[in-house]
Design a protein around this motif. Sequence first.
Motif, short mmCIF file in Angstrom:
data_model
loop_
_atom_site.label_atom_id
_atom_site.label_comp_id
_atom_site.label_asym_id
_atom_site.label_seq_id
_atom_site.Cartn_x
_atom_site.Cartn_y
_atom_site.Cartn_z
N UNK A 1 5.87 -0.34 4.52
CA UNK A 1 4.55 -0.82 4.10
C UNK A 1 4.05 -1.90 5.07
N UNK A 2 4.94 -2.82 5.44
CA UNK A 2 4.56 -3.88 6.38
C UNK A 2 4.20 -3.30 7.75
N UNK A 3 4.96 -2.32 8.20
CA UNK A 3 4.69 -1.68 9.48
C UNK A 3 3.33 -0.97 9.43
N UNK A 4 3.06 -0.33 8.32
CA UNK A 4 1.78 0.37 8.13
C UNK A 4 0.62 -0.62 8.14
N UNK A 5 0.79 -1.75 7.46
CA UNK A 5 -0.25 -2.79 7.43
C UNK A 5 -0.52 -3.31 8.84
N UNK A 6 0.53 -3.53 9.60
CA UNK A 6 0.36 -4.05 10.97
C UNK A 6 -0.39 -3.04 11.84
N UNK A 7 -0.06 -1.75 11.70
CA UNK A 7 -0.75 -0.73 12.48
C UNK A 7 -2.22 -0.65 12.07
#
Length: 164
Positions: free
Chosen positions: A71-77
Amino acid sequence: MGKETSIVEKLELVIPGFHGYKKKELIREDDRLVRGKVADTLALARREMERALQRCAMVSCAQLVAIDNLRKKLMALESRVRHAEAGYRGYFDRVKFKEEELNRLLEYDAKMIELAEEILNEVKALNGQIANPQALGMAVLNLDDKLVNFEEVLGKRMSFAAGE
């Protein structure tokens, strides 16, 4: 038998107002439209991921930390795609695009849209596997692969747009 759809036509179908980088002054607007479409799709995936995270917490599944990391990786992208406008503006001023380069940019854009939609589908699949630990583990791995692939394409596109 119908005519095969070109990359520009595919982008025009999924992004209202897209001009196919036909006029130089519209490059920034088209760039904004493409990135907005990709960021919106990633935002849908993020919201679906947040639902998956809540469901996972309710059943105390073992993949809770992995899902939160995705989820955090997705938010960053999503943030990187949505807020790249200031950097791109300068890049487009400095870099002169010819038709061949514009075609390459279109290929990157089409790939980013395709990958964003695949990410959304992977998140939906993950959300459907919360109660099945083995399938959930595979869904987490598949989504991680998609995010890595998207990040690579985004990085290449940004480097290309910067003239690197």
